[in-house]
Structure formats: C-alpha cells, structure tokens
Design an enzyme around this catalytic site. Structure first.
Site, PDB file in Angstrom:
ATOM      1  CB  THR A   1     -19.399 -19.799 -35.272  1.00 15.49           C
ATOM      2  OG1 THR A   1     -18.156 -19.496 -35.923  1.00 15.49           O
ATOM      3  CG2 THR A   1     -19.728 -18.681 -34.313  1.00 15.49           C
TER       4      THR A   1
ATOM      5  CE1 TYR B   1     -16.036 -24.382 -42.295  1.00 20.15           C
ATOM      6  CE2 TYR B   1     -17.846 -25.652 -41.349  1.00 20.15           C
ATOM      7  CZ  TYR B   1     -16.897 -24.663 -41.224  1.00 20.15           C
ATOM      8  OH  TYR B   1     -16.780 -23.960 -40.057  1.00 20.15           O
TER       9      TYR B   1
ATOM     10  CE  LYS C   1     -16.563 -20.530 -42.762  1.00 20.74           C
ATOM     11  NZ  LYS C   1     -17.260 -20.769 -41.465  1.00 20.74           N
TER      12      LYS C   1
ATOM     13  CB  ILE D   1     -18.538 -17.517 -43.941  1.00 21.24           C
ATOM     14  CG1 ILE D   1     -19.100 -17.602 -45.371  1.00 21.24           C
ATOM     15  CG2 ILE D   1     -19.471 -18.215 -42.964  1.00 21.24           C
ATOM     16  CD1 ILE D   1     -19.274 -19.021 -45.899  1.00 21.24           C
TER      17      ILE D   1
END
Length: 309
Positions: A50, A138, A166, A211
């Site tokens: 993002t 990630y 995540k 998240i």
C-alpha cells in the site's frame, strides 16, 4: 526498541503520500501518521505494498520509515517492510530501517525470480543473522510469485529466525491451518492478516491482528471492529465493520489498474479530508483527477468519515 512479543490489533500499512513530481511528501506523511495514531491503531506497517515501496528508492524508504518513527515518538511500534529482489539488497534496506528506529522488519520472498522453499529458508536466515531486530515474513504471492509454505514458516519460527507473519493471501482457511500448525508445534509466532474482515479474524484462535489498507481511511472503525470483537461485543463490532465494508467502495471510484484504484481511492479520500495534500501515485499508476477526487470526497462525506480533532 519496542517489545513486540504481545503486539495485536490493527496495524495499518500506511500509504506513502507523494508530491506532484513523484517525490515523497513527508509533511503529509506526518499528518497521516498522526491521524492513524489518534484514532487508536496499535502499530504502523511502513513501506508495504500500500505504501508503493517498490516504486521508491532506498533513501526514500529510509526517510519514510524515519519520519513515521519520529512522528510516533515511541508511542506505537513500527514494522518496516524491507523487501527487494535479493538477499543483499534486502539486508541493505533492513539496516537503513533499523538505523532510523524501526522496531521490526518484514520481508517478502524475493520478487521477479521464483524461489524454492529451501532458498527462502536460506534467505530469511541470512537476513535474521544480519539484523538485530524481530523479523516478520510478508506472505503475498499475488505480487512476488512465491508463497512461503506452512512447513517453512514453522521451521523458521521454531529456530527463532522469525517472530511473526503478515499473510496477504485473503485465504482464511489457509490462515486457520497456519494458526493450528503453530499451536500444534508450540512455536511463538505473531500472525497478522492483510484483511478487512476484522470481526471474523478476531474470532479465529491464534490470530493476532489485521494489517488492512482501508485502515488508512477509517482507522477508528477498524480498531473498533477488532477491539469490540475481542471483548465479545459483536453487535458493536458489526456496526464498525459495516462502515469498513462501506468504505471499501471508495477503492473502486478512480481509474487505472487494481492497485491504482485501491491506493488512489484512499489517497483521494484523504485529500478530501485534508489529511494529505496530493493524490499523486507512482507513475505509471493512475493519479486521480479533479472529477474523481470530488466524487470520492462526496462519498467520504456521505459515509460520515471525518478527521478526529
């Protein structure tokens, strides 16, 4: 450095505001950081997908992370994504992030080239050995081609190489499988999902938080959906989740590809709220024009989204 062993809740993957010339807008970044903090988020995920991390250089990544750290002034933990196409480049970003105060780092599998699970084990161990900070996996195969598989995650957690993950696959059954495997193995691992479904995720044993990109726009609703779910106040959680779901419509009101519409819609909303100054996206991602910003702003007001004073 903040102790992250009990971190849970909402950790927004903060947008990276840009100037019209594409340079990072650090003043807007400071305002966005404060906006998230005063709305009760539990940490900040810096330079994520993002945050358009793949479109800004090493020095800009360092400045983004450092500005967030300085703005928070120790009040919230910062996890900095430091991913790149090789172990060496990743370690370079990680050293910069830790030097400016990141509390933890996050690493995707290298993108562009595909990698085996054995190669991923080797990479995460090298990064973990090189950096004195907690390391998060990630997991986002939609952009990097390779998924970190559950046996690999368990092995890295068991040996203490990684502290958390995540997972951005949007696959709740897989997340449940991971949480069960972690519990069965008895290894410490903080599990966060890149998900907007705060109410549902909060009710899954072994998951520690979300998240979600939309938390850039409606951080309080995301926090309320998570915290009320944890407390068992499901009616209040569903009310908050309803606003989160409605706000997701903002992410499809601008032009361009999937990521341009998503990030561009959030930036346009934040411009309308006065949190950031420009809606600029990293070229060639489409930047919202005046007509799109006006439409997003009108919808933002219709939803009752405001800036808390």
């Amino acid at each position: 450095m903040t102790d992250l062993t009990a971190l849970s809740g909402i950790v927004p993957p903060i947008l990276t505001p840009l100037m019209p010339d594409g340079q990072v807008d650090l003043r807007s970044l400071m305002r966005l950081t404060r906006y998230l903090m005063i709305n009760g988020v539990h940490g900040i995920w810096a330079c994520g997908t993002t945050g358009e991390f793949a479109c800004i250089d090493a020095e800009e990544r360092e400045h983004v992370t450092g500005t967030i750290v300085d703005t928070l002034d120790g009040k919230l933990p910062v996890i900095a994504n430091v991913s790149d196409c090789s172990t060496r480049l990743t370690i370079g970003h990680a050293r910069r992030a830790v030097a400016v105060g990141a509390d933890a780092i996050a690493v995707t599998p290298p993108y562009y080239y595909g990698n085996s699970q054995e190669e991923l084990l080797h990479m995460y161990r090298e990064v973990g050995d090189a950096i004195d900070a907690p390391l998060y996996i990630y997991n986002i195969p939609s952009t990097v081609k390779t998924r970190v598989e559950i046996p690999t995650i368990i092995e890295l957690a068991r040996e203490g190489t990684v502290a958390g993950i995540k997972d951005s696959q949007g696959d709740l059954p897989w997340a449940r499988e991971l949480a069960s495997a972690v519990a069965e193995a008895g290894v410490p691992l903080r599990i966060f999902l890149g998900s907007k479904a705060m109410t549902e995720v909060a009710l899954i044993p072994g998951l520690h938080g979300c998240i979600p990109g939309i938390a850039n726009v409606v951080p309080r609703a995301c926090v309320d959906a998570w915290e009320q779910s944890e407390r068992g106040n499901l009616d209040a959680a569903r009310t908050a989740q309803h606003l989160v779901d409605a706000a997701m419509g903002l992410l499809d009101m601008t032009s361009g590809g999937r990521h341009a519409r998503s990030f561009g819609g959030m930036k346009a909303s934040l411009v309308s709220l006065g949190v950031i100054t420009h809606p600029t996206m990293s070229s060639p991602l489409h930047t919202a024009d005046a007509t799109e910003i006006a439409a997003v702003g009108e919808r933002t007001r219709e939803l009752g989204i405001t800036v808390r004073k």
